[in-house]
Write an enzyme that holds these catalytic residues in place. Structure first.
Site, PDB file in Angstrom:
ATOM      1  N   GLY A  99      -4.694   2.006  -0.432  1.00 49.11           N
ATOM      2  CA  GLY A  99      -3.588   1.856   0.509  1.00 49.11           C
ATOM      3  C   GLY A  99      -2.840   0.545   0.447  1.00 49.11           C
ATOM      4  N   SER A 100      -2.324   0.170   1.600  1.00 42.96           N
ATOM      5  CA  SER A 100      -1.323  -0.881   1.685  1.00 42.96           C
ATOM      6  C   SER A 100      -1.716  -2.199   1.043  1.00 42.96           C
ATOM      7  CB  SER A 100      -0.992  -1.158   3.148  1.00 42.96           C
ATOM      8  OG  SER A 100      -0.152  -2.287   3.221  1.00 42.96           O
ATOM      9  N   SER A 101      -0.713  -2.778   0.393  1.00 43.12           N
ATOM     10  CA  SER A 101      -0.874  -4.075  -0.253  1.00 43.12           C
ATOM     11  C   SER A 101      -1.139  -5.173   0.765  1.00 43.12           C
ATOM     12  CB  SER A 101       0.393  -4.383  -1.031  1.00 43.12           C
ATOM     13  OG  SER A 101       1.505  -4.390  -0.149  1.00 43.12           O
TER      14      SER A 101
END
Lengths: 414, 130
Positions: free
Chosen positions: B59-61
């Site tokens: 998922g998100s950076s």
């Protein structure tokens, strides 16, 4: 006990416990650095560069890179105070006292649109911290674009250019559609790239073929289906994946696919190819569609609608304006887009049309991780965004009702 | 059997081994270290002070900031061991100075939940305390 004179045994005797030792052979470091890079890593060029190279080496080791390569453009995430918190705000404030970016650097969305923040329930403390983050980024030379779709608001460099994009949907879009090369960077690795102009030459930057093919088995897929396909693919694919059984994608479906894929896994690239290759194959059929849908959709109806995660580009705003001709939303509808897109939409008349239909148009922020939706006031949100759904559910803690845009317009307007 | 050092360091603690990958941004509370994704196999448990063993990050950076925040809030794991490394976890650990290694499948499978271990990346062994 085996008598070996080593540090390992000493630890054993001191602990006076029964232990099992797992001896492991360690891979030697695979990264080769230039003399200059070595010096920076040792801290001889200051703390900022020491930190940046420490990050680049760790991420390089993590992604099988053998060296660093120059990049031409960095896109940084980690802007929204809602996500990076006090620790992040303080880190950026300290960093901005002495750091400067070395290449063109653009920025992800933040928490709100300053033009209408007073209409939402956002505390002064939040605004103060968010403004501090904005100032820190501006001080280090970042362009305050506040957009998760840099690929739609800037001219793209020539094919094959190495860039460093942290926003996951943007990294996947860059690799898969825009013919650029990037890792699926993290907030810190892209920041390190911005500060050094370099990034690890990792697997994803090379031209490796995907080792998995996902066969799209659904007919007439809309953007919701592509978002779910992306979410499904992201879970099971490695660095990259082939998608077969689908023709060219329109912008909306393509962004939905990139957003979904970026949310669920580490996969940073897809290739549309209908030729059967030798790779492993998995079908995305009715069953998988339903399973993925049920994982993210928690309710049949929402109190409000959100459009834009990833943010809407000009093409999608124009399309939305056309779909809304003569119609009005029956409930609140929040539309998220970059400021640059809003300005163009104003000139072209789309802005007024969308506004007339009852939409709240917000710049510089996004559905994803927005502080503008709070479970104190909202039970559930209707959206066509898979990425938005995941974070609304897990971070905002609200219910999610997933519907494609066509159905949203059909059922939620009069 | 080989392992790979992503972030150097030493740690001693109890293994918390998760079945599911971790999305640090969406699924972990950055103040307490509690997993709040109800679909995660360790829902409502804290990763604080554990040797966190998990397949990989997803998922998100921005999850890298969560790892840094966990460290700042004294709620971070003491070390992380993954089967597959990803940039978000690697860079978060690098900035927060949390030792991180990746293990081969065989090695990874031999790590058991609840085991006490000593990890030193300068050494050639992981020690399990029974």
């Amino acid at each position: 006990m085996v008598l070996i004179i080593s540090r390992v045994v000493i630890v054993l005797l001191l602990s006076q416990e029964r232990c099992t030792i797992l001896y492991l052979k360690r891979n030697k470091l695979t990264m080769e650095l230039t003399k200059d890079e070595e010096l920076a890593l040792k801290g001889e060029k200051g703390e900022t560069l020491e930190m940046a190279y420490r990050i680049l080496v760790a991420t390089g080791e993590a992604t099988n890179a053998d060296r660093l390569v120059p990049i031409r453009w960095a896109h940084i995430s980690g802007v929204n105070y809602n996500t990076i918190g006090d620790a992040g705000e303080e880190f950026l404030s300290d960093l901005s006292q002495h750091a400067k970016v070395q290449v063109k650097t653009t920025l992800n969305p933040m928490g709100y649109d300053i033009d209408n923040v007073s209409e939402y329930d956002i505390g002064e403390d939040f605004i103060e911290k968010q403004e501090s983050i904005r100032r820190s980024y501006e001080r280090i030379g970042v362009i305050p674009s506040f957009s998760c779709i840099p690929y739609e608001i800037y001219d793209l460099p020539e094919k094959g250019t190495q860039v460093s994009f942290a926003e996951s949907n943007a990294a996947i879009y860059a690799n898969s559609i825009a013919h650029l090369k990037t890792n699926k960077e993290s907030a810190f690795s892209a920041l390190a790239s911005a500060l050094t102009g370099k990034s690890p030459y990792s697997d994803l930057r090379k031209n490796d073929k995907p080792n998995l093919t996902i066969r799209m088995k659904l007919e007439n897929p809309d953007e919701l289906t592509f978002g779910l396909l992306g979410f499904f693919a992201g879970k099971i694919a490695d660095d990259s994946v082939t998608i077969s059984g689908t023709k060219e994608l329109d912008k909306r479906s393509c962004k939905s696919l990139c957003g979904g894929m970026g949310t669920s896994g580490t996969c940073g690239k897809f290739v549309l190819n209908n030729e059967e290759s030798g790779s492993e194959k998995v079908d995305f059929d009715d069953k998988e569609f339903q399973k993925t849908f049920d994982e993210l959709n928690t309710t049949d109806t929402g109190d409000l609608i959100t459009l834009g995660s990833p943010q809407l580009g000009l093409e999608e705003i124009a399309d939305l304006a056309a779909m809304l001709k003569g119609k009005n939303f029956k409930k609140r509808c929040m539309v998220f887009c970059p400021r640059a897109v809003q300005e163009q939409a104003r000139k072209l008349g789309y802005y007024n049309e969308v506004k007339r239909a009852g939409c709240e148009i917000l710049c510089d922020c996004c559905t994803c991780l927005t502080p503008l939706i709070d479970k104190k006031n909202v039970d559930a949100v209707t959206t066509n965004s898979i990425k938005g759904a995941y974070y609304l559910k897990n971070s905002n803690g609200v219910g999610v009702n997933l519907k494609p845009i066509r159905k949203i317009i059909e059922e939620e307007t009069k | 059997m080989t392992w790979k050092v992503i972030v150097k360091g030493k740690a001693k603690g109890k293994i918390m081994k998760t079945k599911d990958p971790i999305n640090f941004l969406g699924a972990v509370d950055k103040k307490s270290g509690i997993i709040r994704d109800e679909l995660h196999d360790r829902f409502q448990q804290s990763i604080k002070d554990t040797i966190l063993v998990f397949p990989h990050g997803i998922g998100s950076s921005v999850g890298a900031y969560t790892i840094y925040s966990l460290k700042s809030n004294n709620s971070a794991p003491k070390a992380m061991i993954c089967q597959k490394s990803d940039l978000t976890v690697a860079s978060g650990c690098a900035l927060a100075n949390i030792p991180m290694i990746t293990a081969s499948k065989e090695q990874y499978d031999s790590l058991k939940d609840g085991q006490k271990i000593n990890l030193d990346t300068d050494d050639s062994a992981i020690i399990f305390h029974e």
